[in-house]
Design an enzyme around this catalytic site. Structure first.
Site, short mmCIF file in Angstrom:
data_model
loop_
_atom_site.label_atom_id
_atom_site.label_comp_id
_atom_site.label_asym_id
_atom_site.label_seq_id
_atom_site.Cartn_x
_atom_site.Cartn_y
_atom_site.Cartn_z
N LYS B 102 7.32 -15.50 1.62
CA LYS B 102 7.11 -14.07 1.74
C LYS B 102 5.61 -13.89 1.93
O LYS B 102 4.84 -14.10 1.00
CB LYS B 102 7.59 -13.32 0.50
CG LYS B 102 7.13 -11.86 0.51
CD LYS B 102 7.54 -11.08 -0.72
CE LYS B 102 6.64 -9.87 -0.89
NZ LYS B 102 7.01 -9.03 -2.02
N GLY B 163 5.45 -1.43 -6.63
CA GLY B 163 5.53 -1.06 -8.05
C GLY B 163 5.47 0.44 -8.32
O GLY B 163 5.44 0.86 -9.47
N ALA B 189 9.44 -3.30 -1.54
CA ALA B 189 8.50 -2.51 -2.33
C ALA B 189 8.80 -1.01 -2.28
O ALA B 189 9.15 -0.48 -1.23
CB ALA B 189 7.06 -2.74 -1.91
N GLY B 190 8.63 -0.40 -3.42
CA GLY B 190 8.71 1.05 -3.53
C GLY B 190 9.98 1.57 -4.18
O GLY B 190 10.02 2.71 -4.65
N ASN B 211 11.26 -5.84 -7.44
CA ASN B 211 10.94 -6.53 -8.69
C ASN B 211 10.78 -5.53 -9.83
O ASN B 211 11.59 -5.46 -10.74
CB ASN B 211 9.67 -7.38 -8.50
CG ASN B 211 9.39 -8.32 -9.66
OD1 ASN B 211 8.72 -9.33 -9.51
ND2 ASN B 211 9.89 -8.06 -10.87
N THR B 212 9.74 -4.69 -9.72
CA THR B 212 9.41 -3.78 -10.81
C THR B 212 10.56 -2.84 -11.17
O THR B 212 10.78 -2.55 -12.36
CB THR B 212 8.17 -2.94 -10.44
OG1 THR B 212 7.16 -3.83 -9.98
CG2 THR B 212 7.64 -2.16 -11.63
#
Lengths: 66, 260
Positions: B102, B163, B189-190, B211-212
């Site tokens: 990635k 995040g 992301a987001g 992830n977050t």
């Protein structure tokens, strides 16, 4: 002999190979990657690659990340 | 179910799950392992960092990950130049013995938005060296097209800052990318909650990476399951084909046979 190991000065055994250094540090060779002076040392060369004074050695592994 | 034969194909490799998850920010390894399992993800991201030489007591991430079950996707998180990102990818390949990466090259610390110029530079070098490159990029069709032309295996436009949990801020940009790019489009992301993941999938995205949103939830295990279901629901909803949006009502019950 003096080397830079993961960014910090370190004293390691004279004429160690990469394999010997990993052994001294108790790091398993399977799940790490080693770079010496910005060149990757392939796992197959760990026993052959002899380290020298002032080498810049990086030993990395995987950590949690996104 | 329509999903049974609906595989995500990246660089010739087939995946059943369209949810990719990160391994960072969990309270402990146990929680991470459980969340990964519940999420159903097959591709998981990891970061490359220096081994702690002075303290060898800490457990290693890979002691907890079944490599037969998951495809590792090492990232270049924290890299701000093409050179650093390329160096990190080479180390990752040596550590993981796989060429999936990635690729992210960041532009600044506050937004963590990509530096597209450096990203393209790094992608070009890595593809030449045989890497399978999945780049985190802006939600910009021009950049995505350049990445595709270079030979990237997928493009991974951001939905919102890493995040941030703001969701898919510009669904129209994602839609434009989807209409113009042939390689898989994965929103990276987001995403903040399950409906965000569903929205990405309903737009027609081939996958979602997060992830977050999972690790930072109050109950990461429950959120991992919610995300799994949302990605499946969103994909099915996309495949089913939604009704057109109309301004005025259209009754569902017949007019005929009314009492009065």
């Amino acid at each position: 002999m003096q080397v830079i190991l993961n960014g910090d000065p370190a004293d390691i055994k004279e004429n160690s190979t990469v394999a010997e250094l990993l052994e001294q540090l108790k790091i398993g060779r399977e799940r790490v990657a080693v770079e010496v002076n910005l060149e990757i040392v392939p796992k197959s060369a760990y026993d052959l690659h002899t380290l020298a004074t002032e080498d810049r050695i990086e030993i990395v592994h995987f950590v949690g990340g996104g | 179910m329509a999903l049974e034969n609906d595989k995500l194909i990246i660089a010739g490799r087939e995946f059943s799950s369209r949810l990719m998850v990160g391994t960072g920010k969990y309270a402990d390894f146990q929680q991470m392992v459980r969340a990964l399992e519940i999420s159903g993800a097959e591709i998981i991201t990891v970061a490359v960092r220096r081994v702690n030489i002075s303290d060898r007591s800490k457990e290693s991430l890979l002691d907890h990950i079944d490599l037969k079950k998951y495809t590792l996707l090492p990232n270049t998180a924290g890299c701000y130049t093409a050179d650093d990102a390329v160096r990190t990818c080479r180390l990752a390949r040596e550590a993981g013995l796989s060429d999936f990466v990635k690729l992210e090259v960041l532009g600044d610390e506050k937004t963590l938005f990509p530096d597209n110029e450096e990203l393209l530079k790094a992608a070009k070098i890595l593809i030449k060296e045989g890497f399978t490159v999945l780049p985190y990029c802006s939600d910009d069709v021009t950049v995505c097209r350049k990445l595709e032309d270079l030979g990237c295996a997928a493009v991974m436009p951001l939905g919102a800052p890493i995040g941030s949990g703001l969701g898919i801020r510009n669904p129209y940009n994602i839609k434009i990318i989807l209409e113009n790019i042939k390689v898989p489009v994965i929103v990276d992301a987001g995403v903040g909650c399950a409906s965000d993941a569903a929205i990405a999938m309903e737009l027609g995205c081939h996958g979602v990476l997060m992830n977050t949103a999972i690790a930072g939830a109050q109950d990461p295990i429950a959120m991992a399951e919610a995300m799994k279901l949302a990605v499946i629901a969103g994909r099915l909803s996309y495949q089913a084909g939604r009704i057109p949006r109309k301004l005025y009502a259209n009754a569902s019950s017949p007019i005929e046979g009314l009492l009065a």
